[in-house]
Design a protein around this motif. Structure first.
Motif, PDB file in Angstrom:
ATOM      1  N   GLN A  78       0.775  -1.386   0.029  1.00 14.77           N
ATOM      2  CA  GLN A  78      -0.064   0.119   0.040  1.00 14.77           C
ATOM      3  C   GLN A  78       1.080   1.155   0.014  1.00 14.77           C
ATOM      4  OE1 GLN A  78      -2.584  -0.720   3.449  1.00 14.77           O
ATOM      5  NE2 GLN A  78      -4.109  -1.608   2.228  1.00 14.77           N
ATOM      6  N   LEU A  79       2.066   1.216   0.577  1.00 14.18           N
ATOM      7  CA  LEU A  79       3.047   2.363   0.597  1.00 14.18           C
ATOM      8  C   LEU A  79       3.910   2.570  -0.632  1.00 14.18           C
ATOM      9  CD1 LEU A  79       4.171   4.541   2.419  1.00 14.18           C
ATOM     10  CD2 LEU A  79       5.913   2.835   3.449  1.00 14.18           C
ATOM     11  N   LEU A  80       4.154   1.467  -1.289  1.00 17.65           N
ATOM     12  CA  LEU A  80       4.739   1.689  -2.585  1.00 17.65           C
ATOM     13  C   LEU A  80       4.484   2.856  -3.494  1.00 17.65           C
ATOM     14  CD1 LEU A  80       5.567  -2.187  -3.650  1.00 17.65           C
ATOM     15  CD2 LEU A  80       7.174  -0.465  -3.180  1.00 17.65           C
ATOM     16  N   PRO A  81       3.206   2.936  -3.957  1.00 15.52           N
ATOM     17  CA  PRO A  81       2.724   3.982  -4.993  1.00 15.52           C
ATOM     18  C   PRO A  81       3.069   5.092  -4.420  1.00 15.52           C
ATOM     19  CG  PRO A  81       0.725   2.667  -4.248  1.00 15.52           C
ATOM     20  CD  PRO A  81       1.870   2.059  -3.680  1.00 15.52           C
ATOM     21  N   TYR A  82       2.818   5.640  -3.302  1.00 14.82           N
ATOM     22  CA  TYR A  82       3.033   6.676  -2.527  1.00 14.82           C
ATOM     23  C   TYR A  82       4.530   7.193  -2.463  1.00 14.82           C
ATOM     24  CZ  TYR A  82      -1.860   6.212  -1.210  1.00 14.82           C
ATOM     25  OH  TYR A  82      -3.168   6.078  -1.385  1.00 14.82           O
ATOM     26  N   SER A  83       5.387   5.970  -2.260  1.00 11.35           N
ATOM     27  CA  SER A  83       6.717   6.431  -2.137  1.00 11.35           C
ATOM     28  C   SER A  83       7.259   6.837  -3.411  1.00 11.35           C
ATOM     29  CB  SER A  83       7.418   5.078  -1.439  1.00 11.35           C
ATOM     30  OG  SER A  83       7.281   4.081  -2.085  1.00 11.35           O
ATOM     31  N   ALA A  84       6.744   6.147  -4.475  1.00 15.72           N
ATOM     32  CA  ALA A  84       7.267   6.258  -6.011  1.00 15.72           C
ATOM     33  C   ALA A  84       7.087   7.775  -6.239  1.00 15.72           C
ATOM     34  CB  ALA A  84       6.474   5.597  -6.828  1.00 15.72           C
ATOM     35  N   VAL A  85       6.268   8.624  -5.472  1.00 20.33           N
ATOM     36  CA  VAL A  85       6.016  10.118  -5.985  1.00 20.33           C
ATOM     37  C   VAL A  85       6.488  11.155  -5.035  1.00 20.33           C
ATOM     38  CG1 VAL A  85       4.169   9.697  -7.858  1.00 20.33           C
ATOM     39  CG2 VAL A  85       3.585   9.861  -5.426  1.00 20.33           C
ATOM     40  N   ASP A  86       6.561  10.404  -3.712  1.00 23.14           N
ATOM     41  CA  ASP A  86       6.923  11.458  -2.702  1.00 23.14           C
ATOM     42  C   ASP A  86       8.355  10.864  -1.921  1.00 23.14           C
ATOM     43  OD1 ASP A  86       7.314  12.891  -0.404  1.00 23.14           O
ATOM     44  OD2 ASP A  86       5.224  12.612   0.384  1.00 23.14           O
ATOM     45  N   THR A  87       9.266  11.394  -2.256  1.00 15.80           N
ATOM     46  CA  THR A  87      10.544  11.014  -1.741  1.00 15.80           C
ATOM     47  C   THR A  87      10.783  11.127  -0.186  1.00 15.80           C
ATOM     48  OG1 THR A  87      11.461  13.148  -2.237  1.00 15.80           O
ATOM     49  CG2 THR A  87      11.918  11.770  -3.931  1.00 15.80           C
ATOM     50  N   SER A  88       9.792  11.861   0.195  1.00 13.68           N
ATOM     51  CA  SER A  88       9.933  11.958   1.863  1.00 13.68           C
ATOM     52  C   SER A  88       9.763  10.557   2.537  1.00 13.68           C
ATOM     53  CB  SER A  88       8.967  12.835   2.261  1.00 13.68           C
ATOM     54  OG  SER A  88       7.899  12.945   2.070  1.00 13.68           O
ATOM     55  N   LEU A  89       8.751   9.627   1.848  1.00 12.91           N
ATOM     56  CA  LEU A  89       8.195   8.450   2.309  1.00 12.91           C
ATOM     57  C   LEU A  89       9.442   7.137   1.893  1.00 12.91           C
ATOM     58  CD1 LEU A  89       4.722   8.565   0.980  1.00 12.91           C
ATOM     59  CD2 LEU A  89       5.481   8.781   3.263  1.00 12.91           C
ATOM     60  N   THR A  90      10.575   7.736   1.465  1.00 16.46           N
ATOM     61  CA  THR A  90      11.609   6.575   1.014  1.00 16.46           C
ATOM     62  C   THR A  90      12.006   5.714   2.281  1.00 16.46           C
ATOM     63  OG1 THR A  90      12.333   7.837  -0.863  1.00 16.46           O
ATOM     64  CG2 THR A  90      13.655   6.133   0.009  1.00 16.46           C
ATOM     65  N   ASP A  91      12.234   6.597   3.334  1.00 14.77           N
ATOM     66  CA  ASP A  91      12.949   6.018   4.716  1.00 14.77           C
ATOM     67  C   ASP A  91      11.701   4.995   5.244  1.00 14.77           C
ATOM     68  OD1 ASP A  91      15.182   6.975   4.422  1.00 14.77           O
ATOM     69  OD2 ASP A  91      14.824   8.745   5.743  1.00 14.77           O
TER      70      ASP A  91
END
Length: 335
Positions: free
Chosen positions: A8-21
């Protein structure tokens, strides 16, 4: 639960680099539960330079997690993390015995250099093809503009003659011409490769009614959705069927048989292997990935290695470097 949270987190992390960690932490959490250890494996550096082929037989929820994303480290620098799929050619199977059957499966007729390339985009096909299926689904199953370009690019790759090698004979059914009936009447037994770029339809309450949206003409007897029970009787002789659609790995999980998704129907129908996706996929990146995949495949690489190299092309040489774009597709069956 941890695998579901991660995907569920994967698509959001693809467009929001703040979610990388956060994504990295979620991935480590998944691995911890799988491995029952907080320690990420450390490999000898020689592992980077060898061509490893790995067979994965997943259980339960692990059917929806790509082992290519398993974190690994190397002895020369244990602070640096990599993905297992950067170095290993990974293949999946429902069981060890089924994998042996795939590998030993004999062709019913002599192999030909022929491929069937199919694309279905609701926005470009005639309205009557999709009306019956999409009255309640338009907002979810809309325009996928790159599917026709995807099969045209693959067509160019396979049609190109190389030195003294024969080029492939290609049949394309793009969005303008494809229907479920047209697909079924395509003399499917003669094709070595069958590639379908379309929408996947998922029925959570009744997974057996899930399928691939191909469309219908006004007077067709078909409903326009290619479903499990309609795939079993198809007489396939394909070395590979590629399901280039969203979450084509969706299916019930049987404790003994594993994932009962639509891919299994193609294997039972005679295909030696199937490529599926484990989550919703992005249109343009998928088109790029499979164009490169067939380039590597045509050059003589194995199916498993071709898929890995295509993923690494997307990861390292395009702006689709996030795992969300390159990691969902996996190879099931003979490698």
């Amino acid at each position: 639960a941890s695998i579901k949270s991660f995907t569920q987190l994967l698509p959001y992390s693809a467009v929001d680099t703040s979610l990388t960690d956060k994504m990295a932490s979620s991935l480590l959490n998944v691995f911890t539960k799988i491995n029952n250890s907080y320690s990420v494996p450390i490999f000898d550096d020689d592992f980077k330079n060898k061509n490893y082929n790995v067979l994965v037989i997943p259980e339960r929820s692990m059917n929806f997690f790509p082992w290519e994303l398993m974190p690994v480290r190397f002895e020369s620098d244990t602070t640096q993390y990599y993905y297992f799929g950067e170095f290993a050619n990974v293949t999946y199977a429902p069981s060890l015995s089924s994998y042996v059957q795939f590998a030993r499966k004999q062709r019913k007729v002599k192999s030909r250099k022929e491929a069937l390339l199919v694309s279905a985009n609701p926005n470009t096909a005639s309205t009557t093809n999709y009306t019956d299926n999409l009255l309640a689904l338009r907002s979810e199953y809309g325009n996928i503009e790159f599917v026709d370009k995807e099969i045209e690019s693959i067509n160019q790759v396979l049609s190109k003659k190389k030195l003294f090698k024969k080029k492939y004979k290609i049949k394309t059914l793009n969005s303008q011409y494809i229907t479920e009936e047209a697909f079924k009447l395509s003399d499917l037994e003669k094709y070595k490769y069958i590639h379908i770029a379309a929408h996947g339809i998922h029925d959570d309450e009744n997974p057996k009614y899930s399928g691939i949206l191909l469309g219908r003409n006004e007077n067709d007897n078909e409903d326009g959705i290619l479903q499990n029970h309609e795939i079993y009787p198809l007489n396939l002789n394909a070395d590979l069927v590629t399901l280039s659609s969203c979450f084509s790995g969706f299916g019930e999980i049987d404790p003994n048989e594993g994932n009962l998704g639509i891919y299994r129907s193609f294997l039972i129908a005679g295909a030696k292997s199937v490529i599926i996706s484990l989550w919703n996929v992005e249109d343009e990146s998928t088109s790029l990935l499979f164009t490169k995949f067939y380039e590597f495949l045509k050059s003589g690489k194995s199916k498993a290695e071709s898929l890995r190299l295509a993923k690494m092309y997307l990861k390292n040489e395009t702006h689709f470097s996030a795992p969300y774009f390159w990691a969902p597709f996996i190879l099931i069956g003979e490698s």
